[in-house]
Write an enzyme that holds these catalytic residues in place. Structure first.
Site, PDB file in Angstrom:
ATOM      1  N   LYS A  27      87.485  27.783  64.071  1.00  0.00           N
ATOM      2  CA  LYS A  27      86.126  28.315  64.285  1.00  0.00           C
ATOM      3  C   LYS A  27      85.121  27.644  63.359  1.00  0.00           C
ATOM      4  O   LYS A  27      84.047  27.228  63.778  1.00  0.00           O
ATOM      5  CB  LYS A  27      86.141  29.834  64.045  1.00  0.00           C
ATOM      6  CG  LYS A  27      84.766  30.440  63.884  1.00  0.00           C
ATOM      7  CD  LYS A  27      84.819  31.915  63.545  1.00  0.00           C
ATOM      8  CE  LYS A  27      85.011  32.262  62.093  1.00  0.00           C
ATOM      9  NZ  LYS A  27      83.823  32.283  61.240  1.00  0.00           N
ATOM     10  N   ASN A  28      85.484  27.546  62.066  1.00  0.00           N
ATOM     11  CA  ASN A  28      84.497  27.064  61.088  1.00  0.00           C
ATOM     12  C   ASN A  28      84.325  25.547  61.101  1.00  0.00           C
ATOM     13  O   ASN A  28      83.468  25.013  60.399  1.00  0.00           O
ATOM     14  CB  ASN A  28      84.836  27.566  59.690  1.00  0.00           C
ATOM     15  CG  ASN A  28      84.544  29.053  59.557  1.00  0.00           C
ATOM     16  OD1 ASN A  28      83.890  29.639  60.428  1.00  0.00           O
ATOM     17  ND2 ASN A  28      85.033  29.669  58.487  1.00  0.00           N
ATOM     18  N   ARG A  97      76.382  34.511  61.353  1.00  0.00           N
ATOM     19  CA  ARG A  97      75.473  33.902  60.378  1.00  0.00           C
ATOM     20  C   ARG A  97      75.407  32.386  60.512  1.00  0.00           C
ATOM     21  O   ARG A  97      74.622  31.736  59.848  1.00  0.00           O
ATOM     22  CB  ARG A  97      75.907  34.259  58.963  1.00  0.00           C
ATOM     23  CG  ARG A  97      75.795  35.732  58.651  1.00  0.00           C
ATOM     24  CD  ARG A  97      76.264  35.981  57.250  1.00  0.00           C
ATOM     25  NE  ARG A  97      75.669  35.009  56.346  1.00  0.00           N
ATOM     26  CZ  ARG A  97      74.518  35.176  55.710  1.00  0.00           C
ATOM     27  NH1 ARG A  97      73.847  36.284  55.859  1.00  0.00           N
ATOM     28  NH2 ARG A  97      74.065  34.240  54.912  1.00  0.00           N
ATOM     29  N   CYS A 121      74.911  40.770  55.047  1.00  0.00           N
ATOM     30  CA  CYS A 121      76.266  40.449  55.462  1.00  0.00           C
ATOM     31  C   CYS A 121      77.242  41.414  54.817  1.00  0.00           C
ATOM     32  O   CYS A 121      77.105  41.760  53.648  1.00  0.00           O
ATOM     33  CB  CYS A 121      76.610  39.026  55.051  1.00  0.00           C
ATOM     34  SG  CYS A 121      78.254  38.592  55.579  1.00  0.00           S
ATOM     35  N   ARG A 126      74.863  36.298  50.801  1.00  0.00           N
ATOM     36  CA  ARG A 126      75.203  34.944  51.271  1.00  0.00           C
ATOM     37  C   ARG A 126      73.914  34.145  51.290  1.00  0.00           C
ATOM     38  O   ARG A 126      73.235  34.050  52.302  1.00  0.00           O
ATOM     39  CB  ARG A 126      75.882  35.010  52.641  1.00  0.00           C
ATOM     40  CG  ARG A 126      77.231  35.669  52.527  1.00  0.00           C
ATOM     41  CD  ARG A 126      77.970  35.714  53.824  1.00  0.00           C
ATOM     42  NE  ARG A 126      78.395  34.405  54.287  1.00  0.00           N
ATOM     43  CZ  ARG A 126      79.109  34.240  55.392  1.00  0.00           C
ATOM     44  NH1 ARG A 126      79.462  35.269  56.116  1.00  0.00           N
ATOM     45  NH2 ARG A 126      79.481  33.036  55.767  1.00  0.00           N
ATOM     46  N   ILE A 128      71.159  31.070  51.048  1.00  0.00           N
ATOM     47  CA  ILE A 128      71.059  29.733  51.661  1.00  0.00           C
ATOM     48  C   ILE A 128      70.022  28.898  50.912  1.00  0.00           C
ATOM     49  O   ILE A 128      69.459  27.961  51.453  1.00  0.00           O
ATOM     50  CB  ILE A 128      70.728  29.816  53.170  1.00  0.00           C
ATOM     51  CG1 ILE A 128      69.452  30.636  53.398  1.00  0.00           C
ATOM     52  CG2 ILE A 128      71.887  30.378  53.972  1.00  0.00           C
ATOM     53  CD1 ILE A 128      68.878  30.440  54.798  1.00  0.00           C
ATOM     54  N   ASP A 310      88.839  33.521  52.597  1.00  0.00           N
ATOM     55  CA  ASP A 310      89.071  34.002  53.966  1.00  0.00           C
ATOM     56  C   ASP A 310      90.517  34.445  54.203  1.00  0.00           C
ATOM     57  O   ASP A 310      90.836  34.963  55.272  1.00  0.00           O
ATOM     58  CB  ASP A 310      88.701  32.918  54.995  1.00  0.00           C
ATOM     59  CG  ASP A 310      87.206  32.670  55.042  1.00  0.00           C
ATOM     60  OD1 ASP A 310      86.445  33.477  54.484  1.00  0.00           O
ATOM     61  OD2 ASP A 310      86.792  31.659  55.646  1.00  0.00           O
ATOM     62  N   ILE A 332      84.230  34.237  45.343  1.00  0.00           N
ATOM     63  CA  ILE A 332      83.262  33.605  46.250  1.00  0.00           C
ATOM     64  C   ILE A 332      82.202  34.595  46.743  1.00  0.00           C
ATOM     65  O   ILE A 332      81.017  34.286  46.735  1.00  0.00           O
ATOM     66  CB  ILE A 332      83.988  32.965  47.464  1.00  0.00           C
ATOM     67  CG1 ILE A 332      85.142  32.067  47.008  1.00  0.00           C
ATOM     68  CG2 ILE A 332      83.005  32.178  48.340  1.00  0.00           C
ATOM     69  CD1 ILE A 332      84.770  30.843  46.212  1.00  0.00           C
ATOM     70  N   ARG A 402      85.454  38.107  66.646  1.00  0.00           N
ATOM     71  CA  ARG A 402      84.497  37.072  66.220  1.00  0.00           C
ATOM     72  C   ARG A 402      85.233  35.785  65.852  1.00  0.00           C
ATOM     73  O   ARG A 402      84.678  34.692  65.982  1.00  0.00           O
ATOM     74  CB  ARG A 402      83.694  37.548  64.992  1.00  0.00           C
ATOM     75  CG  ARG A 402      82.621  38.554  65.321  1.00  0.00           C
ATOM     76  CD  ARG A 402      81.825  38.901  64.069  1.00  0.00           C
ATOM     77  NE  ARG A 402      81.525  37.699  63.332  1.00  0.00           N
ATOM     78  CZ  ARG A 402      81.524  37.591  62.007  1.00  0.00           C
ATOM     79  NH1 ARG A 402      81.752  38.622  61.260  1.00  0.00           N
ATOM     80  NH2 ARG A 402      81.267  36.441  61.428  1.00  0.00           N
TER      81      ARG A 402
END
Ligand code: EPU
Length: 423
Positions: A27-28, A97, A121, A126, A128, A310, A332, A402
């Site tokens: 996915k990422n 996101r 979130c 998170r 940016i 994750d 994180i 998701r």
């Protein structure tokens, strides 16, 4: 089609799992790679794209920008001959996101982008700010409104020398995608080393970009005035493969995970070996063998190649079955322990002390009514339900879909008893 917002899953636990399960595409990796489609009018053909909700959202956002294409059978064929609208609206991207990944490529090709703000979130702040700082230095005016970020550039973006103050995965990807169309040379320092960044670089190279330094912290990008489309196979999802490897660690299970790259989950495999679990890897498969005894371990989450945030929640579920006390420090994200309260409802004994969770094993788990708070937490709760005595009902399971392709079906094919129920 399921109305995922009102879907729950019901797990009848304590079934032994055995067999093979195939990891889907990452996915990422697919998310920034679909965003890279914006950089050119050329045609793309992606294989092994996971059919998960976050990817569907990104595909829909691209259609809204003017993309023509189709997404079926894990394949995306797509092109954006002209940007018809530079808007990435909230109603399309509110559940994911990753829309922020469209900011760099859109302003680089189109000179203007209006992208919905990523918003709050579940897993913590998170920010940016590094994405925005880099784009500003490249010559973009950034206007931060309540609901949108507007990026404007009256001239082509210009190359910069920028060192990320801290590692950021999507920040690295966003500035990389802006730099491939910028005038001159860009040097990005302290870049993230996650395999998904490397896979994006592979795609950008196939599009004709000039990037030196793949898999290193310093990337040197010489901008091009135009790029072409490309064909690309998405790398396997290391978080999904790690989740199934962990599922294979519970006593009695025998799972062979296929379509893997063992190196991507090297840190997990090292930790499992430390906890007494025998790990077997071949070229693209991983299996684990647990004699029923798991030793406690102490770990902390770190950027790649460290232990991934994750996979923190899923390891927590395993450590509830370790004989002794384990500690996990989350470095994180500042709110990524919401699964612990739900696991405690099932009989776990997990305490929180700031950014450290203290997992006191071994605790038998019992089925309960629990709630998924975020994507990886929901996977941890599924693992809990698989080993619990009795029936576990997980609400808000939209979170799971998701990022995990067909997880209930995959686990049922290994012998689990999971029902997906729409209300
Ligand atoms: N950060 C800043 N400023 C920035 C960017 C990041 O302070 O400009 C901070 C964040 O607040 C966070 C840390 O740096 O504390 C790391 O954030 P990063 O930017 O690396 O995370 P991300 O790019 O938003 C990606 C994945 C996440 C994964 C993290 C960390 C995608 C689409 N998302 O997020 O995946 O947890 O990297 O590895 O690639 C998931 O799949 O469940 C997921 C959350």
């Amino acid at each position: 089609m399921l109305n995922l917002k009102n879907t729950k899953i019901v797990i009848d636990g304590q079934k032994q799992l055995s067999g093979r399960v195939r990891t889907a595409g990452a996915k990422n990796a697919a998310l920034p790679e679909l965003a890279a489609v914006v950089l050119t009018g050329g045609e793309f053909h992606f294989r092994d794209v996971p059919e998960v909700e976050d990817i569907k959202v990104m595909f829909h956002a691209l259609e809204n920008l003017g993309a023509e294409g189709e997404f079926r059978s894990n394949t995306v064929k797509i092109k954006i001959p002209t940007i018809k609208s530079p808007l990435v609206p909230r109603e399309i991207v509110e559940t994911s996101r990753a829309s922020v990944l469209l900011l760099g490529p859109l302003v680089a090709r189109n000179g203007y982008a209006k992208v919905s703000t990523p918003g709050g979130c579940a897993i913590g702040d998170r920010k940016i700010n590094y994405h925005l700082e880099g784009l500003r230095r490249m010559g973009t005016d950034i206007i931060e409104e309540k609901e949108h970020i507007i990026a404007k550039a009256s001239k082509p973006l210009r190359g910069i020398d920028y060192s990320f103050p801290a590692k950021t995965v999507t920040g690295t990807e966003n500035l990389l995608m802006a730099a491939v169309l910028a005038e001159g040379t860009t040097v990005l320092r302290n870049c993230s080393l996650e395999p998904e960044v490397g896979d994006l670089i592979e795609l950008l190279l196939a599009m004709g970009a000039d990037i030196k330094g793949k898999n290193s912290e310093t990337l040197v990008i010489t901008g091009k005035s135009s790029l072409n489309g490309a064909a690309h196979q998405v790398i396997p999802d290391r978080i999904e493969m790690g989740t199934y490897v962990i599922a294979g660690c519970f006593a009695g299970n025998e799972i062979l995970v296929e379509n893997t790259v063992p190196e991507y989950v090297g840190c997990l495999l090292d930790i499992l070996e430390k906890s007494g679990i025998q790990v077997n890897t071949a070229a693209d498969t991983i299996s684990v063998n647990c004699n029923g005894k798991v030793n406690p371990v102490d770990i902390e989450t770190m950027p790649y190649p460290g232990y991934p945030t994750d996979l923190q929640a899923q390891l927590t579920t395993l450590l509830t079955q370790a004989e002794g006390v384990s500690h996990i420090k989350e470095n994180i994200f500042n709110n990524r322990f919401q699964h612990t309260g739900e696991l405690n409802k099932m009989g776990a004994n997990i305490e929180l002390n700031g950014d450290v969770s203290i997992i006191k094993g071994k605790t038998p788990l019992t089925g309960a009514l629990i709630r998924a708070t975020d994507l990886r937490a929901s996977a941890a709760l599924v693992l809990g339900g698989l080993i619990a005595k009795g029936t576990t009902v997980i609400e808000n399971v939209f979170q799971l879909f998701r990022g995990y392709e067909n997880m209930p079906q995959k686990l049922n094919s290994l012998g689990a008893d999971i029902k997906v129920i729409e209300e």
